[in-house]
Design an enzyme around this catalytic site. Structure first.
Site, mmCIF file in Angstrom:
data_model
loop_
_atom_site.group_PDB
_atom_site.id
_atom_site.type_symbol
_atom_site.label_atom_id
_atom_site.label_comp_id
_atom_site.label_asym_id
_atom_site.label_seq_id
_atom_site.Cartn_x
_atom_site.Cartn_y
_atom_site.Cartn_z
ATOM 1 N N GLU A 54 4.182 -5.416 7.412
ATOM 2 C CA GLU A 54 3.400 -4.363 8.075
ATOM 3 C C GLU A 54 3.802 -4.114 9.522
ATOM 4 O OE1 GLU A 54 2.139 -6.676 6.093
ATOM 5 O OE2 GLU A 54 0.734 -5.762 4.690
ATOM 6 N N GLU A 109 -0.515 -9.401 -0.876
ATOM 7 C CA GLU A 109 -1.951 -9.709 -0.730
ATOM 8 C C GLU A 109 -2.651 -9.739 -2.086
ATOM 9 O OE1 GLU A 109 -2.150 -6.579 2.252
ATOM 10 O OE2 GLU A 109 -3.164 -7.951 3.604
ATOM 11 N N ALA A 151 0.864 -1.187 0.000
ATOM 12 C CA ALA A 151 0.000 0.000 0.000
ATOM 13 C C ALA A 151 0.898 1.234 0.000
ATOM 14 C CB ALA A 151 -0.877 -0.006 1.248
ATOM 15 N N GLY A 193 0.519 -5.106 0.721
ATOM 16 C CA GLY A 193 -0.608 -5.169 -0.206
ATOM 17 C C GLY A 193 -0.250 -5.817 -1.539
#
Ligand code: COA
Length: 260
Positions: free
Chosen positions: A134, A114, A66, A111
């Protein structure tokens, strides 16, 4: 919608989406999520698209997570929305009933990792590095990492990766079941396309039905899953492709599937 952060290439029967912010290692910002959402809807609506390949531009990253600059603005309420929106877009991808393949050309972190896990199949370049870092930022995975990673690699390995934030290289990712296959950087896309073309030579309704049933196995009890499979099996037996496939076998010729 005009795409600025992704490249959408429609080939004969499949699409290649390239995440395209190479100067930011293809970090997933709000605009990229908006564009991915639009692209996944477009694919769902187009009956001529039978497979999707997702990859990253440049030679360094699939996606490094992200966008931390955007994330940095979050508080408790907006953080929840940030997570929900990314999860929603990844779910759109995960629920496509065509084969979706991540061609992981470099870093797939947070992300990015993911996003690869929301695909059905993952191929990695030897240069790929994957992980959920993270905890280094004081947060947890927010786009499905705590749910999809344990299903792929088991609870203990997912704990190890998420709690340490450690990255794995491509060979280790293959060993733990996070990626299906590893190729040289030059071979990654050609091999992924050859794999897609192999699937495209099969009956598209059967392929889509198989994707549907395999995904249902993640939601249904074993008994409900078997019931569901038999219903979908029956449905495939009612198609012209089924008649063509079985007749071609009996006539010792190649089947000519039409998708009916
Ligand atoms: N969000 C926003 N920008 C990012 C980013 C992210 N997740 N990951 C990388 N970038 C940007 C960097 O800020 C840098 O931009 P700049 O040139 O304007 O300063 C550019 O991409 C190149 O990254 P850089 O860190 O210089 O490359 P590197 O080769 O030294 O390191 C990584 C590569 C992947 C190890 C490192 O970028 C990294 O740790 N990224 C964050 C990974 C992460 O924590 N992801 C989870 C997010 S929730």
């Amino acid at each position: 919608m005009d795409y600025k952060t992704i490249i959408f290439e429609k080939k004969a029967k499949y699409v290649i989406i390239t995440l395209n912010r190479p100067d930011k290692l293809n970090a997933l910002n709000k605009q990229m999520f908006d564009e991915l959402d639009d692209a996944f809807k477009k694919i769902e609506l187009d009956k001529d698209i039978h497979a999707l390949i997702l990859t990253g531009s440049g030679d360094k990253a699939f996606a490094a997570g992200a966008d931390i600059k955007e994330l940095n603005e979050s508080d408790e309420r907006s953080g929840k929305l940030f997570s929900e929106y990314g999860s929603y877009v990844m779910r759109r991808l995960a629920e496509l009933r065509i084969p979706t393949i991540a061609a992981i050309n470099g870093f797939a972190l947070g992300g990015g990792c993911e996003l690869t896990m929301a695909c059905h199949i993952r191929f990695a370049s030897e240069k790929a590095k994957m992980g959920q870092p993270e905890v280094n930022l004081g947060i947890i995975p927010g786009y499905g990492g705590t749910q999809r990673l344990p299903r792929l690699v088991g609870t203990a390995k997912a704990m190890e990766l998420i709690l340490t934030g450690n990255m794995v290289d491509a060979q280790e990712a293959k060993r733990i079941g996070l990626v299906n296959e590893v190729f040289s950087p030059e071979e990654l896309l050609p091999k992924t396309i050859a794999f897609v073309e192999l699937i495209l030579s099969k009956g598209p309704l059967a392929v889509s039905a198989a994707v549907d049933c395999i995904l249902a196995s993640e939601e249904l009890s074993p008994a409900d899953g078997l019931f569901y499979e038999s219903r979908i099996f029956g449905r495939t037996c009612g198609t012209a492709d089924f008649k063509e496939g079985t007749t071609a076998f009996l006539e010792k010729r190649k089947a000519n599937f039409v998708g009916n």
